[in-house]
Design a protein around this motif. Sequence first.
Motif, mmCIF file in Angstrom:
data_model
loop_
_atom_site.group_PDB
_atom_site.id
_atom_site.type_symbol
_atom_site.label_atom_id
_atom_site.label_comp_id
_atom_site.label_asym_id
_atom_site.label_seq_id
_atom_site.Cartn_x
_atom_site.Cartn_y
_atom_site.Cartn_z
ATOM 1 N N ALA A 54 0.797 -1.231 0.000
ATOM 2 C CA ALA A 54 0.000 0.000 0.000
ATOM 3 C C ALA A 54 0.828 1.280 0.000
ATOM 4 O O ALA A 54 0.536 2.189 -0.792
ATOM 5 C CB ALA A 54 -0.977 -0.004 1.176
ATOM 6 N N VAL A 91 2.206 1.799 -3.479
ATOM 7 C CA VAL A 91 1.146 2.219 -4.403
ATOM 8 C C VAL A 91 0.839 3.697 -4.185
ATOM 9 O O VAL A 91 0.700 4.459 -5.156
ATOM 10 C CB VAL A 91 -0.119 1.354 -4.223
ATOM 11 C CG1 VAL A 91 -1.301 1.928 -4.983
ATOM 12 C CG2 VAL A 91 0.157 -0.078 -4.660
ATOM 13 N N GLN A 127 -5.513 -3.786 -8.511
ATOM 14 C CA GLN A 127 -6.839 -3.473 -7.997
ATOM 15 C C GLN A 127 -7.185 -4.345 -6.802
ATOM 16 O O GLN A 127 -7.714 -3.860 -5.799
ATOM 17 C CB GLN A 127 -7.884 -3.647 -9.088
ATOM 18 C CG GLN A 127 -9.274 -3.243 -8.651
ATOM 19 C CD GLN A 127 -10.278 -3.333 -9.771
ATOM 20 O OE1 GLN A 127 -10.132 -4.150 -10.675
ATOM 21 N NE2 GLN A 127 -11.285 -2.493 -9.736
ATOM 22 N N MET A 165 -5.210 -3.176 -3.794
ATOM 23 C CA MET A 165 -5.753 -1.907 -3.311
ATOM 24 C C MET A 165 -7.054 -2.134 -2.558
ATOM 25 O O MET A 165 -7.282 -1.536 -1.502
ATOM 26 C CB MET A 165 -5.950 -0.932 -4.472
ATOM 27 C CG MET A 165 -4.636 -0.447 -5.067
ATOM 28 S SD MET A 165 -4.845 0.524 -6.565
ATOM 29 C CE MET A 165 -5.593 1.998 -5.905
ATOM 30 N N ILE A 224 -7.693 0.666 0.071
ATOM 31 C CA ILE A 224 -7.443 1.869 -0.713
ATOM 32 C C ILE A 224 -8.493 1.880 -1.796
ATOM 33 O O ILE A 224 -8.565 0.946 -2.590
ATOM 34 C CB ILE A 224 -6.045 1.849 -1.358
ATOM 35 C CG1 ILE A 224 -4.974 1.767 -0.292
ATOM 36 C CG2 ILE A 224 -5.842 3.059 -2.244
ATOM 37 C CD1 ILE A 224 -3.595 1.550 -0.857
ATOM 38 N N PRO A 256 -9.864 2.478 -5.162
ATOM 39 C CA PRO A 256 -9.276 2.784 -6.462
ATOM 40 C C PRO A 256 -10.153 3.739 -7.285
ATOM 41 O O PRO A 256 -10.416 3.485 -8.454
ATOM 42 C CB PRO A 256 -9.138 1.418 -7.113
ATOM 43 C CG PRO A 256 -10.241 0.623 -6.533
ATOM 44 C CD PRO A 256 -10.409 1.129 -5.113
#
Length: 81
Positions: free
Chosen positions: A27, A30, A67, A70, A75, A77
């Motif tokens: 994370a 990213v 994806q 995430m 998170i 997207p």
Amino acid sequence: MKLNLDAIAAGRAVRSAKAAARAGDIAPIVADLKASGAVSLRQIAAGLNERGIPTARGGEWSAVQVQRVMNRAAIVPALFL
């Protein structure tokens, strides 16, 4: 040997915990890629590959894998596709 439902559930819990830990490790990377201008899942995947960060199984990243990581790391997207 046939596993009972408790053993299956325990195995699933271990796999889920490992995946959540891996997502937590990825994370911040990213987030850094997004801050650097990556605006799509493909660009984030390319950034992870360029940095030499392998997937959990040692392969290269795809947009779908990004994806999923995430989503697992919570998170959102938003605006990626």
